[in-house]
Motif scaffolding. Structure first.
Motif, PDB file in Angstrom:
ATOM      1  N   GLN A 177      92.228 -30.501 -18.314  1.00 37.85           N
ATOM      2  CA  GLN A 177      91.495 -29.234 -18.253  1.00 37.85           C
ATOM      3  C   GLN A 177      90.469 -29.060 -19.378  1.00 37.85           C
ATOM      4  N   GLU A 178      90.073 -30.151 -20.021  1.00 34.78           N
ATOM      5  CA  GLU A 178      89.016 -30.107 -21.033  1.00 34.78           C
ATOM      6  C   GLU A 178      88.017 -31.199 -20.733  1.00 34.78           C
ATOM      7  N   GLU A 179      86.798 -31.059 -21.264  1.00 39.16           N
ATOM      8  CA  GLU A 179      85.813 -32.116 -21.070  1.00 39.16           C
ATOM      9  C   GLU A 179      86.280 -33.389 -21.760  1.00 39.16           C
ATOM     10  N   TYR A 180      85.850 -34.539 -21.240  1.00 42.09           N
ATOM     11  CA  TYR A 180      86.202 -35.828 -21.813  1.00 42.09           C
ATOM     12  C   TYR A 180      85.107 -36.241 -22.784  1.00 42.09           C
ATOM     13  N   GLN A 181      85.520 -36.737 -23.965  1.00 42.96           N
ATOM     14  CA  GLN A 181      84.536 -37.106 -24.979  1.00 42.96           C
ATOM     15  C   GLN A 181      84.867 -38.465 -25.582  1.00 42.96           C
ATOM     16  N   THR A 182      83.834 -39.254 -25.816  1.00 41.80           N
ATOM     17  CA  THR A 182      83.930 -40.475 -26.604  1.00 41.80           C
ATOM     18  C   THR A 182      82.920 -40.337 -27.732  1.00 41.80           C
ATOM     19  N   THR A 183      83.399 -40.473 -28.976  1.00 39.91           N
ATOM     20  CA  THR A 183      82.538 -40.327 -30.143  1.00 39.91           C
ATOM     21  C   THR A 183      82.518 -41.656 -30.895  1.00 39.91           C
ATOM     22  N   LEU A 184      81.319 -42.152 -31.179  1.00 41.18           N
ATOM     23  CA  LEU A 184      81.171 -43.457 -31.831  1.00 41.18           C
ATOM     24  C   LEU A 184      80.879 -43.285 -33.319  1.00 41.18           C
ATOM     25  N   VAL A 185      81.655 -43.997 -34.159  1.00 41.43           N
ATOM     26  CA  VAL A 185      81.428 -43.989 -35.608  1.00 41.43           C
ATOM     27  C   VAL A 185      80.514 -45.147 -35.977  1.00 41.43           C
ATOM     28  N   ASN A 186      80.897 -46.362 -35.586  1.00 40.96           N
ATOM     29  CA  ASN A 186      80.036 -47.523 -35.826  1.00 40.96           C
ATOM     30  C   ASN A 186      80.262 -48.565 -34.745  1.00 40.96           C
ATOM     31  N   GLY A 187      79.359 -49.538 -34.654  1.00 42.47           N
ATOM     32  CA  GLY A 187      79.412 -50.529 -33.588  1.00 42.47           C
ATOM     33  C   GLY A 187      78.782 -49.971 -32.332  1.00 42.47           C
ATOM     34  N   SER A 188      79.382 -50.296 -31.193  1.00 47.30           N
ATOM     35  CA  SER A 188      78.899 -49.737 -29.935  1.00 47.30           C
ATOM     36  C   SER A 188      80.012 -49.770 -28.896  1.00 47.30           C
ATOM     37  N   VAL A 189      79.939 -48.856 -27.957  1.00 50.13           N
ATOM     38  CA  VAL A 189      80.835 -48.849 -26.798  1.00 50.13           C
ATOM     39  C   VAL A 189      80.003 -48.558 -25.565  1.00 50.13           C
ATOM     40  N   LYS A 190      80.475 -49.075 -24.448  1.00 50.66           N
ATOM     41  CA  LYS A 190      79.838 -48.801 -23.166  1.00 50.66           C
ATOM     42  C   LYS A 190      80.744 -47.856 -22.392  1.00 50.66           C
ATOM     43  N   VAL A 191      80.189 -46.736 -21.947  1.00 56.39           N
ATOM     44  CA  VAL A 191      80.930 -45.729 -21.193  1.00 56.39           C
ATOM     45  C   VAL A 191      80.527 -45.825 -19.733  1.00 56.39           C
ATOM     46  N   ASN A 192      81.520 -45.932 -18.847  1.00 52.15           N
ATOM     47  CA  ASN A 192      81.287 -45.978 -17.404  1.00 52.15           C
ATOM     48  C   ASN A 192      82.027 -44.818 -16.748  1.00 52.15           C
ATOM     49  N   THR A 193      81.384 -44.164 -15.792  1.00 55.94           N
ATOM     50  CA  THR A 193      82.065 -43.103 -15.052  1.00 55.94           C
ATOM     51  C   THR A 193      82.609 -43.660 -13.745  1.00 55.94           C
ATOM     52  N   GLU A 194      83.450 -42.872 -13.095  1.00 58.04           N
ATOM     53  CA  GLU A 194      84.006 -43.274 -11.805  1.00 58.04           C
ATOM     54  C   GLU A 194      82.933 -43.421 -10.737  1.00 58.04           C
ATOM     55  N   THR A 195      81.800 -42.736 -10.934  1.00 63.86           N
ATOM     56  CA  THR A 195      80.724 -42.792  -9.943  1.00 63.86           C
ATOM     57  C   THR A 195      79.723 -43.910 -10.214  1.00 63.86           C
ATOM     58  N   GLY A 196      79.965 -44.706 -11.267  1.00 62.88           N
ATOM     59  CA  GLY A 196      79.099 -45.849 -11.545  1.00 62.88           C
ATOM     60  C   GLY A 196      78.021 -45.609 -12.586  1.00 62.88           C
ATOM     61  N   GLU A 197      77.906 -44.390 -13.095  1.00 59.35           N
ATOM     62  CA  GLU A 197      76.942 -44.137 -14.171  1.00 59.35           C
ATOM     63  C   GLU A 197      77.467 -44.775 -15.448  1.00 59.35           C
ATOM     64  N   GLN A 237      88.131 -61.140 -21.643  1.00 62.11           N
ATOM     65  CA  GLN A 237      88.976 -59.978 -21.405  1.00 62.11           C
ATOM     66  C   GLN A 237      88.602 -58.858 -22.366  1.00 62.11           C
ATOM     67  N   PRO A 238      87.570 -58.086 -22.048  1.00 64.26           N
ATOM     68  CA  PRO A 238      87.152 -57.015 -22.953  1.00 64.26           C
ATOM     69  C   PRO A 238      88.221 -55.932 -23.066  1.00 64.26           C
ATOM     70  N   PHE A 239      88.187 -55.216 -24.175  1.00 59.50           N
ATOM     71  CA  PHE A 239      89.084 -54.092 -24.417  1.00 59.50           C
ATOM     72  C   PHE A 239      88.483 -52.875 -23.738  1.00 59.50           C
ATOM     73  N   ILE A 240      89.189 -52.339 -22.736  1.00 57.27           N
ATOM     74  CA  ILE A 240      88.690 -51.202 -21.964  1.00 57.27           C
ATOM     75  C   ILE A 240      89.730 -50.085 -22.003  1.00 57.27           C
ATOM     76  N   VAL A 241      89.285 -48.876 -22.354  1.00 64.30           N
ATOM     77  CA  VAL A 241      90.149 -47.701 -22.335  1.00 64.30           C
ATOM     78  C   VAL A 241      89.775 -46.880 -21.111  1.00 64.30           C
ATOM     79  N   CYS A 242      90.760 -46.606 -20.255  1.00 64.29           N
ATOM     80  CA  CYS A 242      90.512 -45.846 -19.026  1.00 64.29           C
ATOM     81  C   CYS A 242      91.168 -44.471 -19.119  1.00 64.29           C
ATOM     82  N   THR A 243      90.413 -43.434 -18.773  1.00 63.43           N
ATOM     83  CA  THR A 243      90.952 -42.092 -18.645  1.00 63.43           C
ATOM     84  C   THR A 243      90.494 -41.586 -17.295  1.00 63.43           C
ATOM     85  N   GLN A 244      91.034 -40.471 -16.866  1.00 63.85           N
ATOM     86  CA  GLN A 244      90.564 -39.897 -15.616  1.00 63.85           C
ATOM     87  C   GLN A 244      89.120 -39.468 -15.817  1.00 63.85           C
TER      88      GLN A 244
END
Length: 167
Positions: free
Chosen positions: A40-60, A15-22
């Motif tokens: 009404q602003e761009e969505y951003q994920t900023t990584l300090v350390n470790g790693s995260v996987k970012v997925n878009t609604e379109t599958g990218e 059960q991975p930890f997943i954060v979902c936004t529009q």
């Protein structure tokens, strides 16, 4: 207890930890990170350390490395990745204000949320003035804007919940 730790690790794998936004889904892979997903602003994920996987609604998807930021602009589902000063996006976690050669408009976008203030710029050129600082977060914004005034690059007027910047 080593047995319990192993068991928790197994649960985490299932059960991975997943954060979902529009517009974006961020899978946490053991890390420190910041997500900005305001309407009404761009969505951003900023990584300090470790790693995260970012997925878009379109599958990218993409996996971020430390000091990388994934951005999805309004009306565009494509992920843009750039190198950033992660401290700029995460200093608030430790009660600090840390900006390094940042545009005033970008600084105030963040600070206006922290302090629940409206920001007005008397002209467009003021937005592009650049500042840097590393100070403790104050209980109110007035001491911070006074520091900006001491640079003599800008004048500031604070009136209730409104801050106006002018030359």
């Amino acid at each position: 207890d080593p047995e319990m730790s192993r068991g928790l690790g197994d649960v985490y794998k299932r059960q991975p930890f997943i954060v979902c936004t529009q517009g974006m889904q961020v899978e946490v892979l053991g890390t420190t990170f910041n997500i900005s997903a305001y309407p009404q602003e761009e969505y951003q994920t900023t990584l300090v350390n470790g790693s995260v996987k970012v997925n878009t609604e379109t599958g990218e998807s993409c996996i971020l490395r430390p000091s990388q930021q994934a951005t999805i602009s309004l009306g565009n589902s494509s992920i843009q990745i750039r190198m950033v000063d992660a401290g700029f996006y995460t200093s608030w976690i430790k009660g600090k204000i840390h900006f390094k050669d940042q545009r005033l408009e970008d600084i105030m976008k963040i600070l206006s949320r922290w302090y629940d203030m409206e920001v007005i710029f008397a002209n467009e050129k003021i937005k592009d003035l650049r500042f840097g600082c590393n100070v403790d977060r104050y209980s109110e914004i007035t001491p911070f804007v006074r520091l900006l005034e001491e640079t003599q690059k800008v004048h500031v007027k604070v009136n209730n919940k409104t801050i106006t910047f002018y030359n």
